[in-house]
Design a protein around this motif. Structure first.
Motif, PDB file in Angstrom:
ATOM      1  N   LYS A 116     -18.119  19.381  62.076  1.00  0.00           N
ATOM      2  CA  LYS A 116     -17.745  20.741  62.494  1.00  0.00           C
ATOM      3  C   LYS A 116     -18.681  21.777  61.878  1.00  0.00           C
ATOM      4  CE  LYS A 116     -12.852  19.539  63.084  1.00  0.00           C
ATOM      5  NZ  LYS A 116     -11.442  19.893  62.775  1.00  0.00           N
ATOM      6  N   SER A 117     -19.958  21.433  61.847  1.00  0.00           N
ATOM      7  CA  SER A 117     -20.947  22.346  61.246  1.00  0.00           C
ATOM      8  C   SER A 117     -21.311  23.493  62.169  1.00  0.00           C
ATOM      9  CB  SER A 117     -22.221  21.555  60.901  1.00  0.00           C
ATOM     10  OG  SER A 117     -22.807  21.010  62.071  1.00  0.00           O
ATOM     11  N   ASP A 118     -20.837  23.461  63.409  1.00  0.00           N
ATOM     12  CA  ASP A 118     -21.186  24.509  64.367  1.00  0.00           C
ATOM     13  C   ASP A 118     -20.649  25.870  63.944  1.00  0.00           C
ATOM     14  OD1 ASP A 118     -18.299  24.538  65.964  1.00  0.00           O
ATOM     15  OD2 ASP A 118     -18.960  22.528  65.408  1.00  0.00           O
ATOM     16  N   GLY A 119     -19.634  25.895  63.094  1.00  0.00           N
ATOM     17  CA  GLY A 119     -19.070  27.163  62.644  1.00  0.00           C
ATOM     18  C   GLY A 119     -19.707  27.703  61.377  1.00  0.00           C
ATOM     19  N   LEU A 120     -20.766  27.059  60.900  1.00  0.00           N
ATOM     20  CA  LEU A 120     -21.420  27.465  59.651  1.00  0.00           C
ATOM     21  C   LEU A 120     -22.821  27.976  59.918  1.00  0.00           C
ATOM     22  CD1 LEU A 120     -20.465  24.390  57.412  1.00  0.00           C
ATOM     23  CD2 LEU A 120     -19.179  26.517  57.718  1.00  0.00           C
ATOM     24  N   SER A 121     -23.279  28.863  59.066  1.00  0.00           N
ATOM     25  CA  SER A 121     -24.664  29.325  59.144  1.00  0.00           C
ATOM     26  C   SER A 121     -25.584  28.229  58.624  1.00  0.00           C
ATOM     27  CB  SER A 121     -24.849  30.599  58.318  1.00  0.00           C
ATOM     28  OG  SER A 121     -24.614  30.329  56.941  1.00  0.00           O
ATOM     29  N   ASP A 122     -26.880  28.348  58.892  1.00  0.00           N
ATOM     30  CA  ASP A 122     -27.836  27.331  58.452  1.00  0.00           C
ATOM     31  C   ASP A 122     -27.843  27.190  56.935  1.00  0.00           C
ATOM     32  OD1 ASP A 122     -28.526  26.817  61.056  1.00  0.00           O
ATOM     33  OD2 ASP A 122     -30.302  28.109  61.046  1.00  0.00           O
TER      34      ASP A 122
ATOM     35  N   SER B 213     -25.190   7.453  53.254  1.00  0.00           N
ATOM     36  CA  SER B 213     -26.053   8.363  54.004  1.00  0.00           C
ATOM     37  C   SER B 213     -25.224   9.553  54.461  1.00  0.00           C
ATOM     38  CB  SER B 213     -26.665   7.651  55.220  1.00  0.00           C
ATOM     39  OG  SER B 213     -27.463   6.560  54.816  1.00  0.00           O
ATOM     40  N   PHE B 214     -25.826  10.742  54.449  1.00  0.00           N
ATOM     41  CA  PHE B 214     -25.108  11.969  54.774  1.00  0.00           C
ATOM     42  C   PHE B 214     -25.757  12.630  55.987  1.00  0.00           C
ATOM     43  CE2 PHE B 214     -24.431  11.054  50.360  1.00  0.00           C
ATOM     44  CZ  PHE B 214     -23.104  11.375  50.112  1.00  0.00           C
ATOM     45  N   TYR B 215     -24.927  13.081  56.921  1.00  0.00           N
ATOM     46  CA  TYR B 215     -25.408  13.731  58.135  1.00  0.00           C
ATOM     47  C   TYR B 215     -24.560  14.978  58.402  1.00  0.00           C
ATOM     48  CZ  TYR B 215     -27.037   8.900  58.794  1.00  0.00           C
ATOM     49  OH  TYR B 215     -27.583   7.647  58.611  1.00  0.00           O
ATOM     50  N   VAL B 216     -25.204  16.068  58.764  1.00  0.00           N
ATOM     51  CA  VAL B 216     -24.507  17.278  59.199  1.00  0.00           C
ATOM     52  C   VAL B 216     -24.370  17.200  60.711  1.00  0.00           C
ATOM     53  CG1 VAL B 216     -24.555  19.794  59.298  1.00  0.00           C
ATOM     54  CG2 VAL B 216     -25.444  18.610  57.275  1.00  0.00           C
ATOM     55  N   THR B 217     -23.142  17.196  61.204  1.00  0.00           N
ATOM     56  CA  THR B 217     -22.916  16.910  62.619  1.00  0.00           C
ATOM     57  C   THR B 217     -22.024  17.939  63.300  1.00  0.00           C
ATOM     58  OG1 THR B 217     -20.986  15.510  62.140  1.00  0.00           O
ATOM     59  CG2 THR B 217     -23.141  14.427  62.216  1.00  0.00           C
TER      60      THR B 217
ATOM     61  N   HIS C 137     -25.375  27.894  54.903  1.00  0.00           N
ATOM     62  CA  HIS C 137     -24.102  27.311  54.483  1.00  0.00           C
ATOM     63  C   HIS C 137     -24.084  25.805  54.742  1.00  0.00           C
ATOM     64  CE1 HIS C 137     -19.426  27.920  54.290  1.00  0.00           C
ATOM     65  NE2 HIS C 137     -19.891  27.126  53.340  1.00  0.00           N
ATOM     66  N   LYS C 138     -24.718  25.370  55.841  1.00  0.00           N
ATOM     67  CA  LYS C 138     -24.812  23.940  56.131  1.00  0.00           C
ATOM     68  C   LYS C 138     -25.556  23.206  55.022  1.00  0.00           C
ATOM     69  CE  LYS C 138     -24.921  24.435  61.179  1.00  0.00           C
ATOM     70  NZ  LYS C 138     -25.764  24.232  62.394  1.00  0.00           N
ATOM     71  N   ILE C 139     -26.674  23.789  54.604  1.00  0.00           N
ATOM     72  CA  ILE C 139     -27.484  23.166  53.549  1.00  0.00           C
ATOM     73  C   ILE C 139     -26.713  23.103  52.243  1.00  0.00           C
ATOM     74  CG2 ILE C 139     -29.598  23.400  52.186  1.00  0.00           C
ATOM     75  CD1 ILE C 139     -30.891  24.706  54.631  1.00  0.00           C
ATOM     76  N   ASP C 140     -26.048  24.207  51.904  1.00  0.00           N
ATOM     77  CA  ASP C 140     -25.271  24.247  50.654  1.00  0.00           C
ATOM     78  C   ASP C 140     -24.125  23.241  50.684  1.00  0.00           C
ATOM     79  OD1 ASP C 140     -26.921  26.229  49.709  1.00  0.00           O
ATOM     80  OD2 ASP C 140     -25.598  27.877  50.320  1.00  0.00           O
ATOM     81  N   ARG C 141     -23.453  23.158  51.816  1.00  0.00           N
ATOM     82  CA  ARG C 141     -22.315  22.249  51.935  1.00  0.00           C
ATOM     83  C   ARG C 141     -22.775  20.791  51.822  1.00  0.00           C
ATOM     84  NH1 ARG C 141     -17.039  22.765  51.073  1.00  0.00           N
ATOM     85  NH2 ARG C 141     -16.752  24.502  52.512  1.00  0.00           N
ATOM     86  N   GLN C 142     -23.862  20.461  52.484  1.00  0.00           N
ATOM     87  CA  GLN C 142     -24.371  19.091  52.405  1.00  0.00           C
ATOM     88  C   GLN C 142     -24.814  18.756  50.988  1.00  0.00           C
ATOM     89  OE1 GLN C 142     -27.782  18.237  54.869  1.00  0.00           O
ATOM     90  NE2 GLN C 142     -27.683  16.034  54.492  1.00  0.00           N
ATOM     91  N   ARG C 143     -25.514  19.666  50.340  1.00  0.00           N
ATOM     92  CA  ARG C 143     -25.982  19.416  48.975  1.00  0.00           C
ATOM     93  C   ARG C 143     -24.807  19.253  48.027  1.00  0.00           C
ATOM     94  NH1 ARG C 143     -29.467  23.328  48.548  1.00  0.00           N
ATOM     95  NH2 ARG C 143     -27.928  24.875  47.834  1.00  0.00           N
TER      96      ARG C 143
END
Length: 360
Positions: free
Chosen positions: A156-162, A190-194, A164-170
């Motif tokens: 559900k990364s579509d609701g996050l800014s770029d 393995s981790f994927y932002v989807t 925020h996506k990086i911070d959340r994954q890290r």
């Protein structure tokens, strides 16, 4: 002058049938024991994290907006993917409220034939409880079957800014890695932002599927040889039903290139269904005659050829390199024969070789 190169040695030939990849199977009347022995991918995570919507969009062609009306999963749902696609395995969707490690649940038995566990985390929700369940799952599963691949979808990364996506994954990756290291568990998920609203979910599942193919290096090598002899920039071996790419060459995957190739499959199938099928016929309109060339306005060309009933080779190349399309067609014939040998259930021991021509 054209140089001849002997490639695609029969030594590459292997049997993909053991992992559920192989020649077209007969779905009707298939023994239950054979279905149960197919490799399994488990979808796990907290309730409402998006597990069911992922498999509906990827494998059942459901539109992303329609997943809003899906009911919450209340029991384990098994989906046999092999009935509709060349990708043959089972997906088990586990409800978030289910205690997988309950003593009354025979989890040790079903884990023995599990190829991968996809743990879905809602990127827009609190992650503490999800990370606790992820750590618990990895710790217990690893003791039973250390060969299982662990994949984490930050969904559900579509609701996050770029950013925020990086911070959340890290944040998720760092905390998970530290917890596993503290527990002396030698696992590297393995981790994927989807998101189901773009191609990120298809690319992530492509990476998961590829790990279940023991002959993946062989397929990648065949693609590397093909593109180097044909002056092609990028090539994907794609399952036309799910648009998951089974293999690609060793150059980095650009998301925009993959999206173009994936969209091309949709265009080819849609046009084929309109103009390629008779009124009484049903199906994808995809057969051994399926091929397409699309010239883009940026000087690039998309090239699609049918490999078998469910696989297509989709390539991206420069228009200036498409002047010798006869060379590309010839090399594709050699590539297709090599792929047929790789996916053959019977390993041939005779050392036959194919010839591929190199462009000047």
């Amino acid at each position: 002058m054209e140089d001849n190169y002997e490639e695609y040695d029969n030594a590459f030939v292997g049997n993909l049938g053991d992992m559920g990849y192989g020649e077209d199977t007969q779905a009707a009347g298939e023994p239950a024991s054979q279905i149960e022995n197919k490799p399994k991918i488990f979808l796990m995570g907290l309730k409402r994290s998006g597990k069911s919507s992922i498999q509906k969009v990827v494998f059942h062609k459901m539109l992303p907006n329609e997943t809003l009306f899906l009911e919450s999963t209340s029991k384990v749902v098994k989906n046999d993917i092999s009935n509709s696609s060349f990708v043959q395995f089972q997906i088990w969707d586990f409800p978030g409220q289910l205690d997988f490690f309950d003593p009354s649940f025979d989890y040790e038995y079903i884990l023995n034939n599990c190829g991968a566990i996809v743990f879905v985390i809602d990127a827009q929700d609190e992650i503490i409880e999800a990370l606790q369940k992820l750590h618990q799952t990895i710790a217990k599963v690893y003791q039973i079957n250390p060969n299982i691949h662990f994949e984490v979808f930050i969904h559900k990364s579509d609701g996050l800014s770029d950013d925020h996506k990086i911070d959340r994954q890290r944040d998720i990756q760092q905390k998970t890695t530290e917890e596993l290291a503290d527990a002396n568990i030698n696992v590297h998920p393995s981790f994927y932002v989807t998101s189901i609203y773009d191609h990120s979910i298809f690319e992530a599942f492509s990476k998961v599927i590829q790990k279940l193919i023991p002959q993946l290096p062989t397929l990648e090598n065949l693609l590397d040889v093909f593109i180097s002899r044909s002056r092609i920039e990028k090539a994907f071996l794609v399952d036309v039903v799910s648009k998951i790419y089974v293999a690609t060459d060793n150059s980095p995957v650009d998301m925009q290139t993959y999206e173009l190739c994936s969209d091309m499959i949709d265009v080819v199938i849609d046009v084929s269904c309109i103009y390629g099928l008779k009124e009484e016929e049903e199906g994808l309109g995809y057969d051994q005659e399926s091929h397409s060339v699309i010239k883009l306005n940026n000087g690039m060309v998309l090239y699609l050829k049918e490999v078998n009933k469910y696989l297509a080779l989709v390539c991206l190349l420069r228009e200036t390199n498409f002047d010798k399309h006869g060379l590309i067609d010839y090399n594709f014939i050699c590539f297709k024969k090599a792929i047929e040998e790789v996916f053959s259930r019977k390993t041939t021991k005779s050392g036959t070789k194919k010839t591929i021509k190199k462009a000047n």
